[in-house]
Motif scaffolding. Structure first.
Motif, mmCIF file in Angstrom:
data_model
loop_
_atom_site.group_PDB
_atom_site.id
_atom_site.type_symbol
_atom_site.label_atom_id
_atom_site.label_comp_id
_atom_site.label_asym_id
_atom_site.label_seq_id
_atom_site.Cartn_x
_atom_site.Cartn_y
_atom_site.Cartn_z
ATOM 1 N N ALA A 1 0.860 -1.190 0.000
ATOM 2 C CA ALA A 1 0.000 0.000 0.000
ATOM 3 C C ALA A 1 0.887 1.228 0.000
ATOM 4 C CB ALA A 1 -0.940 -0.021 1.209
ATOM 5 N N SER A 2 0.882 1.982 1.096
ATOM 6 C CA SER A 2 1.697 3.188 1.213
ATOM 7 C C SER A 2 2.523 3.114 2.487
ATOM 8 C CB SER A 2 0.819 4.435 1.239
ATOM 9 O OG SER A 2 0.109 4.580 0.031
ATOM 10 N N ILE A 3 3.618 3.870 2.516
ATOM 11 C CA ILE A 3 4.422 3.951 3.728
ATOM 12 C C ILE A 3 4.737 5.410 4.044
ATOM 13 C CG2 ILE A 3 5.482 1.672 3.430
ATOM 14 C CD1 ILE A 3 8.039 3.126 2.527
ATOM 15 N N SER A 4 4.983 5.659 5.321
ATOM 16 C CA SER A 4 5.486 6.949 5.783
ATOM 17 C C SER A 4 6.665 6.676 6.700
ATOM 18 C CB SER A 4 4.410 7.730 6.546
ATOM 19 O OG SER A 4 3.324 8.068 5.710
ATOM 20 N N VAL A 5 7.602 7.610 6.752
ATOM 21 C CA VAL A 5 8.764 7.498 7.626
ATOM 22 C C VAL A 5 8.866 8.784 8.426
ATOM 23 C CG1 VAL A 5 11.260 7.197 7.762
ATOM 24 C CG2 VAL A 5 9.964 6.001 5.975
ATOM 25 N N LEU A 6 9.021 8.667 9.746
ATOM 26 C CA LEU A 6 9.120 9.848 10.611
ATOM 27 C C LEU A 6 10.219 9.667 11.633
ATOM 28 C CD1 LEU A 6 5.777 9.097 10.329
ATOM 29 C CD2 LEU A 6 5.655 11.386 11.281
ATOM 30 N N THR A 7 10.785 10.793 12.072
ATOM 31 C CA THR A 7 11.772 10.799 13.141
ATOM 32 C C THR A 7 11.811 12.193 13.758
ATOM 33 O OG1 THR A 7 14.104 10.360 13.704
ATOM 34 C CG2 THR A 7 13.661 11.349 11.556
ATOM 35 N N MET A 8 12.217 12.270 15.024
ATOM 36 C CA MET A 8 12.322 13.562 15.710
ATOM 37 C C MET A 8 13.758 14.062 15.709
ATOM 38 S SD MET A 8 11.856 14.485 19.746
ATOM 39 C CE MET A 8 12.018 16.188 20.322
ATOM 40 N N LEU A 9 13.946 15.345 15.521
ATOM 41 C CA LEU A 9 15.225 15.986 15.778
ATOM 42 C C LEU A 9 15.272 16.213 17.289
ATOM 43 C CD1 LEU A 9 14.342 16.755 12.766
ATOM 44 C CD2 LEU A 9 15.968 18.639 12.987
ATOM 45 N N VAL A 10 16.032 15.380 18.007
ATOM 46 C CA VAL A 10 15.847 15.307 19.458
ATOM 47 C C VAL A 10 16.413 16.499 20.218
ATOM 48 C CG1 VAL A 10 15.657 12.802 19.454
ATOM 49 C CG2 VAL A 10 17.897 13.851 19.804
ATOM 50 N N ASN A 11 17.294 17.268 19.611
ATOM 51 C CA ASN A 11 17.772 18.496 20.267
ATOM 52 C C ASN A 11 16.925 19.702 19.858
ATOM 53 O OD1 ASN A 11 19.890 17.470 21.856
ATOM 54 N ND2 ASN A 11 21.318 17.511 20.141
ATOM 55 N N THR A 12 15.619 19.499 19.882
ATOM 56 C CA THR A 12 14.642 20.563 19.631
ATOM 57 C C THR A 12 13.459 20.342 20.550
ATOM 58 O OG1 THR A 12 13.350 19.372 17.950
ATOM 59 C CG2 THR A 12 15.286 20.620 17.178
ATOM 60 N N ASN A 13 12.538 21.299 20.548
ATOM 61 C CA ASN A 13 11.309 21.125 21.324
ATOM 62 C C ASN A 13 10.317 20.193 20.644
ATOM 63 O OD1 ASN A 13 12.143 24.218 22.208
ATOM 64 N ND2 ASN A 13 11.261 23.028 23.875
ATOM 65 N N ASP A 14 10.080 20.390 19.340
ATOM 66 C CA ASP A 14 9.087 19.542 18.666
ATOM 67 C C ASP A 14 9.288 19.507 17.150
ATOM 68 O OD1 ASP A 14 8.252 22.171 18.282
ATOM 69 O OD2 ASP A 14 6.115 21.715 18.447
ATOM 70 N N ALA A 15 10.539 19.354 16.728
ATOM 71 C CA ALA A 15 10.833 19.259 15.300
ATOM 72 C C ALA A 15 10.860 17.794 14.869
ATOM 73 C CB ALA A 15 12.165 19.919 14.975
ATOM 74 N N PHE A 16 10.368 17.534 13.658
ATOM 75 C CA PHE A 16 10.403 16.177 13.113
ATOM 76 C C PHE A 16 10.658 16.262 11.618
ATOM 77 C CE2 PHE A 16 6.070 17.500 12.318
ATOM 78 C CZ PHE A 16 5.693 16.851 11.147
ATOM 79 N N ALA A 17 10.944 15.127 11.002
ATOM 80 C CA ALA A 17 11.201 15.069 9.570
ATOM 81 C C ALA A 17 10.780 13.703 9.052
ATOM 82 C CB ALA A 17 12.682 15.330 9.276
ATOM 83 N N GLY A 18 10.671 13.588 7.724
ATOM 84 C CA GLY A 18 10.325 12.300 7.135
ATOM 85 C C GLY A 18 9.627 12.445 5.803
ATOM 86 N N VAL A 19 9.044 11.348 5.337
ATOM 87 C CA VAL A 19 8.236 11.350 4.118
ATOM 88 C C VAL A 19 6.834 10.892 4.484
ATOM 89 C CG1 VAL A 19 10.099 11.050 2.465
ATOM 90 C CG2 VAL A 19 9.064 9.031 3.496
ATOM 91 N N ASN A 20 5.865 11.419 3.762
ATOM 92 C CA ASN A 20 4.465 11.278 4.137
ATOM 93 C C ASN A 20 3.682 10.568 3.038
ATOM 94 O OD1 ASN A 20 2.060 11.601 5.531
ATOM 95 N ND2 ASN A 20 1.911 13.803 5.196
ATOM 96 N N SER A 21 3.220 9.353 3.311
ATOM 97 C CA SER A 21 2.299 8.623 2.438
ATOM 98 C C SER A 21 2.837 8.453 1.017
ATOM 99 C CB SER A 21 0.935 9.333 2.396
ATOM 100 O OG SER A 21 -0.041 8.481 1.822
ATOM 101 N N VAL A 22 3.876 7.631 0.901
ATOM 102 C CA VAL A 22 4.458 7.294 -0.400
ATOM 103 C C VAL A 22 3.872 5.960 -0.859
ATOM 104 C CG1 VAL A 22 6.568 6.782 -1.667
ATOM 105 C CG2 VAL A 22 6.587 8.498 0.165
ATOM 106 N N SER A 23 3.256 5.940 -2.025
ATOM 107 C CA SER A 23 2.642 4.719 -2.545
ATOM 108 C C SER A 23 3.707 3.762 -3.074
ATOM 109 C CB SER A 23 1.652 5.045 -3.663
ATOM 110 O OG SER A 23 1.139 3.839 -4.227
#
Length: 242
Positions: free
Chosen positions: A132-154
């Protein structure tokens, strides 16, 4: 679904188990009982490798969260309020909540902290009805609430021996003020608080404005100039192996 292997630096392999089914049949009209070997039909799997590289100078990333989900699911929506699982990941690095989201079939976690400059790969073996689809996420841990990744790749139309590549900017979950104050950042720059249910920021996901740091004049910041980051902060590739 099976996770074939995960690797960071050195390649880690998981043992593969092959099973064969034998059916014994007998013919009552004869003096002997012939053995008929019947090989079960094997469904061809579709194999993928997801590779993530941390491009920052001094922003360790929380263990990767790889979500396999329905095509109509998005892990986040720019301009929209963060879900509770996203808020939790963006503030603490904990991705566990995504496993309980409607439409998410599987959550695969990375091996551990993805240090600056390092790369991690996760290989997946999926049956055709799991693709189906996948997403990948991770937090930049030396921040208050920053994250990065890819969102809903088929994955549906990704051909064998084809790779798609993405660059991810840093996003702000908008759930916690970017105070950089002592006790508010979970990473090694502070070892402070992670998730906090109170939302004291704009309450919408947006591109992260970056950290300021004490070196740049934010007097109460526990961060230094080394914690600043430029975009992109991650590269992500998804390769169809077979």
């Amino acid at each position: 679904m099976r996770i074939i292997k995960q690797m960071t630096h050195k390649r880690l392999t998981a043992s593969m188990v092959l099973a064969s089914l034998f059916t014994l049949s007998a013919c009552s009209d004869n003096d002997y009982s012939p053995i008929n070997t019947q090989t079960p039909t094997q469904v061809a799997t579709q194999d993928y490798r997801v590779t993530v590289t941390n491009l920052t100078a001094n922003q360790p990333m929380s263990p990767l969260a790889l979500l396999r989900h329905n095509a109509d699911i998005t892990a986040w929506q720019t301009g929209g309020a963060a879900s509770l699982p996203l808020e939790t990941l963006a503030e603490s690095g904990d991705s566990t909540g995504f496993a309980d989201m409607d439409g998410v079939d599987a959550l695969i976690k990375g091996l551990g902290i993805l240090a600056p400059g390092m790369t991690e790969s996760i290989e997946l073996e999926l049956s055709p009805d799991e693709v189906a689809s996948i997403s990948v996420l991770t937090m930049l841990v030396n921040t208050n609430d920053a994250f990065a990744g890819v969102n809903s790749v088929s994955l549906v139309d990704l051909a064998v021996n084809t790779t798609v590549k993405f660059s991810s900017i840093a996003y702000d979950a908008g759930t916690e003020a970017n105070s950089e104050a002592k006790g508010t950042i979970p990473g090694p720059a502070d070892s402070g608080e992670g998730f906090n249910a109170a939302r004291d920021d704009v309450d919408r996901v947006h591109a992260h404005p970056g950290v300021i740091s004490a070196d740049d004049g934010l007097a109460n910041s526990v961060l230094s100039a080394s914690h600043r980051f430029d975009n992109p902060v991650l590269t992500i590739s998804i390769e169809r192996l077979r």
